[in-house]
Design a protein around this motif. Structure first.
Motif, PDB file in Angstrom:
ATOM      1  N   ALA A 229      43.070  52.895  33.597  1.00 47.31           N
ATOM      2  CA  ALA A 229      42.293  51.862  33.375  1.00 47.31           C
ATOM      3  C   ALA A 229      42.943  50.813  32.349  1.00 47.31           C
ATOM      4  CB  ALA A 229      41.151  52.448  32.792  1.00 47.31           C
ATOM      5  N   GLU A 230      43.786  51.360  31.103  1.00 43.68           N
ATOM      6  CA  GLU A 230      44.507  50.561  30.238  1.00 43.68           C
ATOM      7  C   GLU A 230      45.572  49.722  31.090  1.00 43.68           C
ATOM      8  OE1 GLU A 230      45.808  52.922  27.214  1.00 43.68           O
ATOM      9  OE2 GLU A 230      43.980  53.084  26.422  1.00 43.68           O
ATOM     10  N   ILE A 231      46.255  50.151  32.117  1.00 48.29           N
ATOM     11  CA  ILE A 231      47.301  49.473  32.863  1.00 48.29           C
ATOM     12  C   ILE A 231      46.679  48.491  33.521  1.00 48.29           C
ATOM     13  CG2 ILE A 231      48.573  49.849  34.951  1.00 48.29           C
ATOM     14  CD1 ILE A 231      49.638  52.369  34.045  1.00 48.29           C
ATOM     15  N   PHE A 232      45.326  48.539  34.075  1.00 44.21           N
ATOM     16  CA  PHE A 232      44.947  47.529  34.886  1.00 44.21           C
ATOM     17  C   PHE A 232      44.188  46.437  34.099  1.00 44.21           C
ATOM     18  CE2 PHE A 232      45.732  49.942  38.455  1.00 44.21           C
ATOM     19  CZ  PHE A 232      45.617  49.198  39.604  1.00 44.21           C
ATOM     20  N   ALA A 233      43.940  46.710  32.917  1.00 44.32           N
ATOM     21  CA  ALA A 233      43.231  45.852  31.594  1.00 44.32           C
ATOM     22  C   ALA A 233      44.373  45.024  31.545  1.00 44.32           C
ATOM     23  CB  ALA A 233      43.098  46.484  30.326  1.00 44.32           C
ATOM     24  N   VAL A 234      45.641  45.421  31.379  1.00 44.71           N
ATOM     25  CA  VAL A 234      46.660  44.584  31.106  1.00 44.71           C
ATOM     26  C   VAL A 234      47.006  43.529  32.435  1.00 44.71           C
ATOM     27  CG1 VAL A 234      49.126  44.218  30.580  1.00 44.71           C
ATOM     28  CG2 VAL A 234      47.989  45.868  29.584  1.00 44.71           C
ATOM     29  N   ARG A 235      46.877  44.041  33.629  1.00 40.98           N
ATOM     30  CA  ARG A 235      47.232  43.434  34.719  1.00 40.98           C
ATOM     31  C   ARG A 235      46.058  42.083  34.937  1.00 40.98           C
ATOM     32  NH1 ARG A 235      48.516  46.870  40.004  1.00 40.98           N
ATOM     33  NH2 ARG A 235      48.739  44.565  40.747  1.00 40.98           N
ATOM     34  N   LEU A 236      44.927  42.610  34.670  1.00 42.71           N
ATOM     35  CA  LEU A 236      43.645  41.699  34.548  1.00 42.71           C
ATOM     36  C   LEU A 236      43.854  40.488  33.694  1.00 42.71           C
ATOM     37  CD1 LEU A 236      40.738  44.162  35.265  1.00 42.71           C
ATOM     38  CD2 LEU A 236      41.324  42.170  36.684  1.00 42.71           C
ATOM     39  N   ALA A 237      44.422  40.710  32.551  1.00 39.24           N
ATOM     40  CA  ALA A 237      44.740  39.606  31.601  1.00 39.24           C
ATOM     41  C   ALA A 237      45.835  38.732  32.165  1.00 39.24           C
ATOM     42  CB  ALA A 237      45.393  40.447  30.270  1.00 39.24           C
ATOM     43  N   LEU A 238      46.726  39.029  33.075  1.00 41.55           N
ATOM     44  CA  LEU A 238      47.880  38.199  33.257  1.00 41.55           C
ATOM     45  C   LEU A 238      47.611  37.925  34.948  1.00 41.55           C
ATOM     46  CD1 LEU A 238      50.873  40.817  32.186  1.00 41.55           C
ATOM     47  CD2 LEU A 238      49.800  38.796  31.065  1.00 41.55           C
ATOM     48  N   GLU A 239      46.993  38.573  35.868  1.00 38.37           N
ATOM     49  CA  GLU A 239      47.439  38.008  37.095  1.00 38.37           C
ATOM     50  C   GLU A 239      46.315  37.203  37.740  1.00 38.37           C
ATOM     51  OE1 GLU A 239      49.126  40.883  40.159  1.00 38.37           O
ATOM     52  OE2 GLU A 239      48.713  42.313  38.553  1.00 38.37           O
ATOM     53  N   PRO A 240      44.986  37.312  37.378  1.00 44.69           N
ATOM     54  CA  PRO A 240      44.051  36.309  37.780  1.00 44.69           C
ATOM     55  C   PRO A 240      44.467  34.874  37.144  1.00 44.69           C
ATOM     56  CG  PRO A 240      42.926  38.258  37.161  1.00 44.69           C
ATOM     57  CD  PRO A 240      44.361  38.479  36.659  1.00 44.69           C
ATOM     58  N   ALA A 241      44.995  34.865  36.030  1.00 40.27           N
ATOM     59  CA  ALA A 241      45.253  33.528  35.230  1.00 40.27           C
ATOM     60  C   ALA A 241      46.517  32.887  36.066  1.00 40.27           C
ATOM     61  CB  ALA A 241      45.588  33.613  33.848  1.00 40.27           C
ATOM     62  N   ALA A 242      47.489  33.837  36.328  1.00 37.95           N
ATOM     63  CA  ALA A 242      48.530  33.467  37.163  1.00 37.95           C
ATOM     64  C   ALA A 242      48.170  33.029  38.583  1.00 37.95           C
ATOM     65  CB  ALA A 242      49.512  34.635  37.347  1.00 37.95           C
ATOM     66  N   ALA A 243      47.258  33.579  39.313  1.00 40.24           N
ATOM     67  CA  ALA A 243      46.878  33.045  40.467  1.00 40.24           C
ATOM     68  C   ALA A 243      46.147  31.652  40.268  1.00 40.24           C
ATOM     69  CB  ALA A 243      45.823  33.928  41.170  1.00 40.24           C
ATOM     70  N   ALA A 244      45.445  31.386  39.380  1.00 42.88           N
ATOM     71  CA  ALA A 244      44.996  30.155  39.340  1.00 42.88           C
ATOM     72  C   ALA A 244      45.842  29.087  38.820  1.00 42.88           C
ATOM     73  CB  ALA A 244      43.851  29.955  38.076  1.00 42.88           C
ATOM     74  N   ARG A 245      46.947  29.405  38.268  1.00 42.35           N
ATOM     75  CA  ARG A 245      47.968  28.348  37.779  1.00 42.35           C
ATOM     76  C   ARG A 245      48.765  28.217  39.442  1.00 42.35           C
ATOM     77  NH1 ARG A 245      48.547  31.614  33.196  1.00 42.35           N
ATOM     78  NH2 ARG A 245      50.478  32.544  34.068  1.00 42.35           N
ATOM     79  N   ALA A 246      48.949  29.188  39.969  1.00 42.30           N
ATOM     80  CA  ALA A 246      49.737  29.051  41.307  1.00 42.30           C
ATOM     81  C   ALA A 246      48.963  28.066  42.216  1.00 42.30           C
ATOM     82  CB  ALA A 246      49.978  30.363  41.936  1.00 42.30           C
ATOM     83  N   ALA A 247      47.677  28.123  42.293  1.00 45.06           N
ATOM     84  CA  ALA A 247      46.764  27.191  43.029  1.00 45.06           C
ATOM     85  C   ALA A 247      46.934  25.904  42.427  1.00 45.06           C
ATOM     86  CB  ALA A 247      45.590  27.709  42.867  1.00 45.06           C
ATOM     87  N   SER A 248      47.054  25.693  41.118  1.00 45.93           N
ATOM     88  CA  SER A 248      47.202  24.295  40.652  1.00 45.93           C
ATOM     89  C   SER A 248      48.453  23.656  40.969  1.00 45.93           C
ATOM     90  CB  SER A 248      46.941  24.667  39.125  1.00 45.93           C
ATOM     91  OG  SER A 248      45.524  24.962  38.803  1.00 45.93           O
ATOM     92  N   ARG A 249      49.509  24.593  41.073  1.00 50.12           N
ATOM     93  CA  ARG A 249      50.660  24.166  41.151  1.00 50.12           C
ATOM     94  C   ARG A 249      51.242  23.844  42.849  1.00 50.12           C
ATOM     95  NH1 ARG A 249      54.414  27.000  36.702  1.00 50.12           N
ATOM     96  NH2 ARG A 249      53.064  26.534  34.760  1.00 50.12           N
ATOM     97  N   GLY A 250      50.258  24.111  43.703  1.00 47.18           N
ATOM     98  CA  GLY A 250      50.445  24.158  45.117  1.00 47.18           C
ATOM     99  C   GLY A 250      51.483  25.073  45.647  1.00 47.18           C
ATOM    100  N   ALA A 251      51.350  26.235  45.178  1.00 54.16           N
ATOM    101  CA  ALA A 251      52.211  27.371  45.551  1.00 54.16           C
ATOM    102  C   ALA A 251      52.139  27.629  47.450  1.00 54.16           C
ATOM    103  CB  ALA A 251      52.281  28.615  44.797  1.00 54.16           C
ATOM    104  N   VAL A 252      53.174  28.100  47.748  1.00 54.48           N
ATOM    105  CA  VAL A 252      52.806  28.323  49.219  1.00 54.48           C
ATOM    106  C   VAL A 252      53.133  29.824  49.387  1.00 54.48           C
ATOM    107  CG1 VAL A 252      53.781  28.104  51.559  1.00 54.48           C
ATOM    108  CG2 VAL A 252      53.659  26.274  49.938  1.00 54.48           C
ATOM    109  N   LEU A 253      52.458  30.700  49.888  1.00 51.82           N
ATOM    110  CA  LEU A 253      52.594  32.057  50.054  1.00 51.82           C
ATOM    111  C   LEU A 253      52.055  32.226  51.349  1.00 51.82           C
ATOM    112  CD1 LEU A 253      50.139  33.111  46.823  1.00 51.82           C
ATOM    113  CD2 LEU A 253      52.510  32.763  46.812  1.00 51.82           C
ATOM    114  N   THR A 254      52.295  33.694  51.746  1.00 51.92           N
ATOM    115  CA  THR A 254      52.129  34.158  53.183  1.00 51.92           C
ATOM    116  C   THR A 254      51.605  35.395  53.033  1.00 51.92           C
ATOM    117  OG1 THR A 254      52.955  34.452  55.487  1.00 51.92           O
ATOM    118  CG2 THR A 254      54.574  34.571  53.414  1.00 51.92           C
TER     119      THR A 254
END
Length: 229
Positions: A83-108
């Motif tokens: 649970a603690e590992i995922f607490a850290v991931r939740l602090a980092l990855e959703p925000a990174a996904a938002a920034r990736a969207a704002s920057r026009g990243a191309v994923l597949t």
């Protein structure tokens, strides 16, 4: 930015780690008892060097504790650890996904799709790791990507992936699709929400597995909430 799959064949030490996890889960290696590296080498039919390397990897994840000049003991993981590992991931990855969207990243999803179609779990998890890494890096934080890579490596040692009985590869692939779609659409809020939902679902499943309880058990929710909320 795409999410390439870099297929790395497992080393002998990696195979030792997997075999040791199986022995621990089957209780053929008993938590609390003192063992030697030589015992493990003989049990698995390998030399002392890969046996010790595998044990050191498990020690880094907290599954093994060495006693100076005496050997090592198995330490079972706690649900709270996951649970603690995922607490850290939740602090980092959703925000990174938002920034990736704002920057026009191309994923597949191409690599996940290919591995899902073939039923190739090893390639699937390589693709999964690569996609999460690509999102973090597209969000502009290389250090966060490195932190998450380390956390994922630890989780992999603590428990088998959720494809081992909890979800199909196709179901896991489908949880990534809204993230990739939102990033492609430049929808920062949607990307953040989809990533959070994916991580919360995965995290709860893994906490339940380590706790050996159904995911809907109140004890699982309590452990999750205490670490994450």
């Amino acid at each position: 930015m795409t999410a390439p799959v870099l297929a790395h064949p497992p080393t002998l030490a990696d195979r030792v780690v997997g075999a040791l996890r199986d022995e621990i889960r089957a209780r053929r290696l008993v938590p609390g008892e003192l063992y030697s590296v030589q015992q493990v080498a003989e049990l698995l039919g390998v030399s002392r060097s890969p046996a010790r390397e595998g044990l050191l990897k498990l020690a880094e994840a907290g599954l093994v504790r060495f006693t100076r000049n005496r050997g090592f003991r198995i330490v079972l993981p706690e649900p709270r650890d996951v649970a603690e590992i995922f607490a850290v991931r939740l602090a980092l990855e959703p925000a990174a996904a938002a920034r990736a969207a704002s920057r026009g990243a191309v994923l597949t999803l191409e690599q996940l799709d290919d591995a899902t179609h073939l039923g190739d779990e090893a390639s699937f998890w390589e693709a999964d790791r690569a996609l999460h890494d690509a999102i973090l890096r597209a969000g502009g934080n290389r250090r966060a990507a490195e932190i998450v890579a380390g956390l994922r490596a630890t989780t992999a040692l603590l428990t088998p992936p959720t494809s081992a009985g909890d979800r199909s590869l196709a179901a896991i692939r489908d949880e990534h699709a809204p993230v990739v779609a939102a990033v492609a659409a430049g929808d920062a809020a949607g990307a953040e929400r989809a990533m959070r939902e994916h991580l919360e679902h995965t995290g709860r499943l893994l906490v339940a597995r380590v706790a050996d309880r159904p995911v809907e058990d109140p004890a699982v929710e309590r452990i999750w909430s205490e670490a994450v909320n």
